[in-house]
Design an enzyme around this catalytic site. Structure first.
Site, PDB file in Angstrom:
ATOM      1  N   ARG A 110       7.648 -13.988   9.416  1.00  0.00           N
ATOM      2  CA  ARG A 110       8.260 -12.547   8.918  1.00  0.00           C
ATOM      3  C   ARG A 110       9.934 -13.109   8.660  1.00  0.00           C
ATOM      4  NH1 ARG A 110       8.153  -7.912   6.345  1.00  0.00           N
ATOM      5  NH2 ARG A 110       8.624  -6.098   7.402  1.00  0.00           N
ATOM      6  N   THR A 412       3.687  -6.928  -2.334  1.00  0.00           N
ATOM      7  CA  THR A 412       3.242  -8.021  -1.543  1.00  0.00           C
ATOM      8  C   THR A 412       2.072  -8.542  -2.371  1.00  0.00           C
ATOM      9  OG1 THR A 412       3.809  -6.649   0.512  1.00  0.00           O
ATOM     10  CG2 THR A 412       2.259  -8.426   0.895  1.00  0.00           C
ATOM     11  N   THR A 430       4.875 -11.889   1.042  1.00  0.00           N
ATOM     12  CA  THR A 430       5.738 -10.741   0.186  1.00  0.00           C
ATOM     13  C   THR A 430       7.217 -10.814   0.228  1.00  0.00           C
ATOM     14  OG1 THR A 430       6.035  -8.318   0.397  1.00  0.00           O
ATOM     15  CG2 THR A 430       6.098  -9.577   2.500  1.00  0.00           C
ATOM     16  N   SER A 475       6.078  -4.824  10.255  1.00  0.00           N
ATOM     17  CA  SER A 475       5.417  -4.955   8.922  1.00  0.00           C
ATOM     18  C   SER A 475       3.868  -4.269   9.384  1.00  0.00           C
ATOM     19  CB  SER A 475       5.209  -6.312   8.547  1.00  0.00           C
ATOM     20  OG  SER A 475       4.267  -6.562   7.494  1.00  0.00           O
ATOM     21  N   SER A 476       3.149  -4.087   8.220  1.00  0.00           N
ATOM     22  CA  SER A 476       1.996  -3.632   8.060  1.00  0.00           C
ATOM     23  C   SER A 476       1.037  -4.526   7.596  1.00  0.00           C
ATOM     24  CB  SER A 476       1.728  -2.349   7.036  1.00  0.00           C
ATOM     25  OG  SER A 476       2.572  -1.361   7.827  1.00  0.00           O
ATOM     26  N   GLY A 496       0.220  -3.740  -0.273  1.00  0.00           N
ATOM     27  CA  GLY A 496       0.417  -2.205  -0.291  1.00  0.00           C
ATOM     28  C   GLY A 496       1.213  -1.436   0.712  1.00  0.00           C
ATOM     29  N   GLY A 497       2.106  -2.293   1.243  1.00  0.00           N
ATOM     30  CA  GLY A 497       2.889  -1.370   2.347  1.00  0.00           C
ATOM     31  C   GLY A 497       2.247  -1.191   3.508  1.00  0.00           C
TER      32      GLY A 497
END
Length: 606
Positions: A110, A412, A430, A475-476, A496-497
């Site tokens: 990340r 992403t 992403t 983050s998801s 997709g967030g």
């Protein structure tokens, strides 16, 4: 389901594919590779959103590379063909199953906030309110320290058989020769045209002659090819140190906007010291037990593993497979809302926040939360967060927390890869929003991320996702690997967030509880309940289930966001390991223009 039965169930799709292929355009017209959403075969597999990228990964496997080699090569190719979703200007999460060690490993790649980032960096000092989101997105202020290249290098060094240079070569060649533009690429470019036109190098690369590349034209990126070649020659230090690092920092501090730019394009804080100091993190995966399966995911700083895992624990006492379709969907939506309440209250970067990961994933906490689901009525949203304190009782009341807006980008990309030795990769990467920050590094061919907008904009000492220097934004991303009896059974993930979490959860329940094949589970219409008053749903889901869910009190609203024209949720890439050693690779049949799945020795389709 046996491979033979699955082949039979998909034979109609093969016929349609052969007809479409036979009726293609004339040979002299450039044509993109055929997209195959489902493939069954042996010797390894790759699935991604793009046929060129999947082809690159399969090529690596056929030349003797392993799943990690193929995943890195595929990801690098996605940086060419999916530059608005991925690339070396961003970050991601890498989940790996080692067949030799029979163990799951993860890499947290990340992005991090630069050292100069302040807790109120997103707040306008003149008004005391956050800057408009559209202004933060297209700015140097939103650019985090990229982690993608460091992730590739770490994965290859630990588990790969190829050097970084060899893994990058197919993507460099692809960038040089170009790829055929499809409607998805043109549409994404047009969606971003207004902001791309305000950044000089971005307009030059992606808006030639002031317009998005035409469908059927060949898009080349020689600057990116040269960047990949530089990294291949000099290693990751060419990116994190030296001239390229200095160019990235200078671009962020002084974004190259046009003279007539309308957006302020704020300068950011990225420095060469931030780039040189970046490190990926090797950490233990999350793990929950569901229906006799071991489900592994990504631990914080991602909220994907904890939220998907908690939701599965909430669903365990509900016995979804015994329910009617409306009851199962109602229960899925309610479980998701409860898990999202706890995500918002407790999950952030564990280096800065005491995240109760063990308790969030405990059976006791899941059962306590599950008891709150009314089988006949949707709860008023937002629901309160629970108390993951180790002391659990039936139907315990929740605790009130502030409702915070979700700003996580809907873009992403995701890929999965497996090899003939049984190793498996599930990897989500992403640059955040479609098109990231909108800022291309001049002469280098890649966009920088806008990941820092994943932080909460308003400073709040009680918010686990508040901005702090050096911190990873929550983050998801939810790359997931499912084992059955210690061996791979499923691997999946999605862009997709924050809807990534619900997409992975819904795909899992479709496959495990609702009797769908993996291709059916991927293709099924989606809905996302993220602890909000209404349920975001794709139009086909609304058409199919609105009347059935209305008596429960669910309000369905069409999906889509302000930055894209697509009313879609997610774009899954997945694998299933079938009896007898075959692998089923599945990608989206239509979302994002359709994905592409392939196997090394393909037995379906033929």
């Amino acid at each position: 389901m046996t491979p033979k039965k699955l082949v039979a169930s998909l034979s109609a799709g093969a016929l349609v594919l052969s007809v479409l292929t036979a009726s293609g355009a004339e040979a002299h017209t450039p044509q993109p590779p055929v997209k195959t959403p489902t493939s069954i075969g042996f010797g390894g597999a790759v699935s991604s959103v793009d046929p060129e990228a999947t082809k690159v990964g399969l090529g690596v496997l056929r030349r003797g590379g392993n799943a990690v080699d193929a995943a890195v090569a595929t990801a690098a190719a996605l940086g060419v063909t999916e530059p608005y979703s991925a690339g070396i200007g961003g970050g991601g999460y890498f989940v790996y199953y080692s067949a030799q060690k029979r163990k799951v490993f993860t890499i947290d790649g990340r992005e991090t906030a630069p050292a100069g980032m302040k807790i109120d960096s997103f707040v306008n000092p003149q008004t005391g309110q956050p800057y408009p989101f559209a202004q933060l997105v297209t700015s140097g202020l939103s650019v985090g320290v990229p982690g993608t290249l460091a992730t590739w290098d770490s994965a290859l060094r630990q588990w790969g058989s190829l050097s970084l240079g060899k893994a990058l070569k197919p993507a460099a060649d692809l960038a040089d020769r170009g790829f055929v533009v499809d409607q998805t690429f043109r549409g994404q470019t047009l969606d971003n045209k207004a902001r791309f036109a305000q950044i000089v190098p971005t307009a030059e690369l992606f808006l030639p002659n002031g317009d998005a590349p035409q469908v059927g034209s060949v898009f080349k990126n020689p600057d990116l090819a040269d960047t990949y070649d530089l990294i291949a020659k000099e290693g990751p230090s060419a990116f994190y140190r030296g001239p390229l690092a200095a160019e990235m920092a200078a671009t962020v501090k002084n974004p190259p906007k046009t003279a007539n730019a309308v957006l302020p394009v704020f300068p950011g804080h990225l420095t060469t010291k931030d780039l040189a100091a970046y490190k990926v993190l090797d950490q233990a995966p999350t793990k929950v037990r569901y229906d006799g399966l071991d489900v592994y995911g990504m631990a914080p700083s991602s909220s994907g593993g904890t939220t998907v895992g908690e939701a599965l624990n909430i669903l365990t006492p509900q016995h979804l497979r015994q329910m009617s379709t409306p009851q199962a969907l109602h229960t899925y939506l309610e479980a998701s809302a409860l898990a999202f309440a706890d995500r918002g209250a407790y999950v952030g970067d564990p280096a800065y926040v005491d995240v109760p990961t063990k308790e969030l994933l405990s059976r006791g906490f899941g059962a306590e939360r599950s008891c709150l689901i009314d089988p006949d009525k949707a709860a008023m949203k937002p629901v309160a967060a629970g108390s993951p304190d180790g002391d659990y009782e039936r139907c315990a009341a929740g605790v009130t927390t502030a409702d915070r807006p979700d700003t996580e980008g809907m873009s992403t990309t995701h890929l999965v890869a497996a090899d003939k030795w049984g190793n498996v990769v599930s990897y989500t990467l992403t640059i955040e929003q479609t098109g990231g920050s909108g800022i291309t590094v001049p002469g280098r061919g890649f966009l920088l991320n806008n990941e820092l907008t994943d932080f909460s904009a308003v400073p709040n000492p009680n918010d686990p996702n508040r901005i702090e220097a050096g911190k990873r934004p929550r983050s998801s991303m939810s790359p997931t690997i499912v084992l059955r009896g210690g061996k791979p059974f499923l691997a999946l993930g999605s862009p997709g967030g924050s809807t990534i979490i619900t997409t992975v959860l819904q795909t899992l329940t479709n496959r495990l509880d609702r009797g769908m094949t993996l291709p059916e589970a991927v293709a099924a219409p989606r809905a996302s309940q993220r602890n909000t008053a209404s349920v975001t749903a794709e139009p086909p889901f609304i058409t199919a289930y609105e009347n059935a869910l209305k008596p429960y009190g669910h309000v369905l609203v069409p999906s889509g966001d302000a930055f894209t024209s697509a009313a879609e949720i997610g774009a899954v890439a997945a694998l299933e390991f079938l009896p007898g050693g075959a692998i089923l690779a599945a990608a989206e049949p239509t979302r994002r223009g359709g994905g592409s799945a392939g196997t090394v020795k393909q037995i379906y389709p033929r």
